[in-house]
Design a protein around this motif. Structure first.
Motif, short mmCIF file in Angstrom:
data_model
loop_
_atom_site.label_atom_id
_atom_site.label_comp_id
_atom_site.label_asym_id
_atom_site.label_seq_id
_atom_site.Cartn_x
_atom_site.Cartn_y
_atom_site.Cartn_z
N UNK A 177 38.06 55.24 33.09
CA UNK A 177 39.04 56.02 32.30
C UNK A 177 40.47 55.49 32.50
N UNK A 178 40.71 54.83 33.63
CA UNK A 178 42.09 54.45 33.94
C UNK A 178 42.43 53.00 33.56
N UNK A 179 41.45 52.29 33.01
CA UNK A 179 41.74 50.93 32.55
C UNK A 179 40.91 50.67 31.30
N UNK A 180 41.43 49.82 30.45
CA UNK A 180 40.70 49.54 29.20
C UNK A 180 40.88 48.10 28.77
N UNK A 181 40.33 47.82 27.62
CA UNK A 181 40.40 46.47 27.05
C UNK A 181 41.84 45.96 27.06
N UNK A 182 42.01 44.71 27.45
CA UNK A 182 43.36 44.12 27.45
C UNK A 182 44.10 44.36 28.75
N UNK A 183 43.53 45.18 29.63
CA UNK A 183 44.19 45.45 30.92
C UNK A 183 43.39 44.80 32.05
N UNK A 184 43.96 44.86 33.26
CA UNK A 184 43.28 44.25 34.41
C UNK A 184 43.11 45.28 35.52
N UNK A 185 41.89 45.34 36.06
CA UNK A 185 41.62 46.16 37.25
C UNK A 185 41.48 45.20 38.43
N UNK A 186 42.04 45.58 39.57
CA UNK A 186 41.96 44.76 40.78
C UNK A 186 41.05 45.48 41.76
N UNK A 187 39.99 44.78 42.17
CA UNK A 187 38.97 45.44 42.98
C UNK A 187 38.59 44.55 44.17
N UNK A 188 38.60 45.13 45.38
CA UNK A 188 38.20 44.38 46.58
C UNK A 188 36.75 43.93 46.41
N UNK A 189 36.44 42.73 46.88
CA UNK A 189 35.08 42.20 46.64
C UNK A 189 34.01 42.98 47.39
N UNK A 190 34.39 43.78 48.39
CA UNK A 190 33.37 44.57 49.09
C UNK A 190 33.40 46.05 48.68
N UNK A 191 34.05 46.34 47.57
CA UNK A 191 34.04 47.73 47.09
C UNK A 191 32.62 48.20 46.76
N UNK A 192 32.46 49.51 46.79
CA UNK A 192 31.15 50.12 46.51
C UNK A 192 30.68 49.84 45.07
N UNK A 193 29.37 49.82 44.90
CA UNK A 193 28.76 49.52 43.60
C UNK A 193 29.27 50.44 42.48
N UNK A 194 29.59 51.68 42.82
CA UNK A 194 30.05 52.62 41.79
C UNK A 194 31.42 52.20 41.24
N UNK A 195 32.21 51.54 42.07
CA UNK A 195 33.51 51.03 41.60
C UNK A 195 33.27 49.80 40.72
N UNK A 196 32.37 48.95 41.19
CA UNK A 196 32.04 47.74 40.41
C UNK A 196 31.54 48.15 39.02
N UNK A 197 30.69 49.17 38.98
CA UNK A 197 30.16 49.61 37.68
C UNK A 197 31.26 50.24 36.83
N UNK A 198 32.21 50.93 37.48
CA UNK A 198 33.36 51.49 36.76
C UNK A 198 34.17 50.38 36.12
N UNK A 199 34.35 49.28 36.87
CA UNK A 199 35.09 48.13 36.33
C UNK A 199 34.37 47.59 35.11
N UNK A 200 33.04 47.47 35.22
CA UNK A 200 32.27 46.93 34.08
C UNK A 200 32.39 47.85 32.87
N UNK A 201 32.28 49.15 33.12
CA UNK A 201 32.33 50.10 32.00
C UNK A 201 33.69 50.15 31.33
N UNK A 202 34.73 49.83 32.10
CA UNK A 202 36.09 49.97 31.56
C UNK A 202 36.37 48.97 30.43
N UNK A 203 35.64 47.85 30.45
CA UNK A 203 35.87 46.74 29.51
C UNK A 203 37.21 46.05 29.77
N UNK A 204 37.85 46.43 30.86
CA UNK A 204 39.06 45.70 31.25
C UNK A 204 38.62 44.42 31.94
#
Ligand code: PLP
Length: 407
Positions: free
Chosen positions: A114-141
């Protein structure tokens, strides 16, 4: 997809998983496959899932509110007990508002997307939990996966992204390593680059910081972190999750966050149990101290056995083994000796860093933790397991975008 072939592949690579049956409540000891074993892999860190006050609160709520919320929060499921728990959680986290979710998985995947979308960038630590990784994927950012806890790499990405930087998201305590994110540096970068910051306190709530208020409170950053996510299913002994932030953030999420809008509200007994657990935590912060002391005792005893313990200072104590098959063998051998310590393998952790992820509980007895360490040490020696390749923990990432590939 050929399910049988895929399952065979998983078996052959030592990555096959199965569900084990626990025949008792969570506690320092559980009944597993018909016998009592020491439990060293539960996230019920404070021992509240089976606490009589918490059980009573759930039972009372079932009698007065029923067992289910009936619908999404936005349809008919938002009850006064949800609102009361949200008020208590907001106060606990030092934030204006809180919003309940069905689980931490739903909260992370929903809020990040919800907090990031197409055309934007999310920054995520490589060891973040799978639910964050999936959130990044869903965001389309675009997702910039920065090297674990590497704030220079993060800064490099932020500079490259410029105006497109939408959200930095990190675990406060990393779930499989137990180390704490460099939050002060990350918060400084988020402020300097005008980029929202979200911290996942799933393993920090009830375990770290003053009165168990988490890693953000420990670092004194309540005013610098925009979104704090926490879970009710770990130290708080119940089920569900929450997100804390401004009133505007809450209103935005109520209007846009799909797992909140399209999923049934948390059931009243779980909400009441979490509320009681939170009251307990506020009234008895000494349990948090006991948890920390137990974790330290476990770490010391494991080191004395020559086991390779990661650099955690929290209740999550990884014993790094290396290959998946070795981790599974050590877990099985430990179980034979009466110690239930789950093997964690890829994709949950990077290849070459399979481990037993041990967790201390406030309700463990130190002598049992020492016994567990002796048994693990004995099992590792019997199997000839010396330890894993810790340097490879920095390798591997689950989501990449053009910025990451350029790095
Ligand atoms: C860091 C982290 N975030 C989120 C979650 C998901 O929380 P839940 O179990 O409530 O879905 C977990 C669960 O293991 C976790 O470790």
């Amino acid at each position: 997809m050929d399910l049988g072939a895929r399952l065979e592949e998983l078996r052959e690579s030592g990555l096959h998983r199965r569900l084990r049956l626990v025949e008792s409540p969570q506690g320092p000891e559980v009944q597993l496959d018909g016998r009592a074993v020491l439990l060293l892999c539960s996230n019920d860190y404070l021992g509240l899932a089976d606490h009589s006050h918490v059980r009573r609160a759930a039972a009372d709520a079932a009698m007065s509110w029923g067992t289910g919320a009936g619908a999404s929060r936005l349809v008919s499921g938002s009850m006064t007990i949800h609102a009361e728990l949200e008020r208590a959680l907001a106060e606990f986290e030092g934030k204006p508002a809180a919003l309940l979710f069905g689980s931490g998985y739903l909260a992370n995947s929903g809020v990040v997307s919800a907090l990031a979308g197409r055309g934007e960038v999310v920054f995520s630590d490589e060891l973040n939990h799978a639910s964050i990784i999936d959130g990044c994927r869903l965001s389309r950012a675009e997702t910039f996966v920065y090297r674990h806890a590497d704030t220079e790499h993060l800064e490099w990405g932020l500079r490259r992204a410029g105006e497109r930087a939408a959200l930095i998201v990190t675990d406060g305590v990393f779930s499989m390593d137990g180390n704490v994110a460099p939050l002060a540096e990350i918060a400084e970068l988020s402020g300097r680059h005008g980029c929202r910051l979200m911290v996942d306190e799933a393993h920090a709530t009830g375990a770290l910081g003053p009165g168990g208020r988490g890693s953000v409170a420990e670092a004194g950053l309540e005013q610098h972190v925009d979104v704090v996510m926490g879970t009710l299913g770990k130290a708080l002994g119940s089920y569900g999750a929450y997100v804390c932030g401004s009133e505007r953030l809450k209103e935005y999420l109520v209007n846009t966050c799909r797992p909140l809008i399209f999923s049934t509200a948390p059931p009243p007994p779980a909400v009441a149990a979490a509320r009681r657990a939170l009251e307990f935590l506020v009234a008895r912060p000494n349990r948090v101290e006991r948890l920390a002391a137990n974790a330290e005792a476990l770490r010391e005893a494991l080191r004395a056995e020559g086991l390779r313990v990661g650099d955690s200072r929290t209740q999550i104590v990884p014993v790094i083994v290396g290959e998946a098959a070795e981790a599974t063998a050590l877990s099985e051998a430990a179980l034979e000796r009466g110690v239930f310590a789950q093997a964690i393998r890829p994709p949950t952790v990077p290849p070459g860093t399979s481990r037993l992820r041990l967790t201390a509980m406030a309700t463990h007895r130190v002598k049992d933790l020492r016994r567990a360490a002796r048994e693990l040490g004995g099992a590792a020696r019997e199997l000839g397991i010396a330890g894993g390749r810790v340097e490879e923990m920095q390798a591997g990432s689950a989501a990449t975008g053009p910025l990451e590939r350029a790095a």
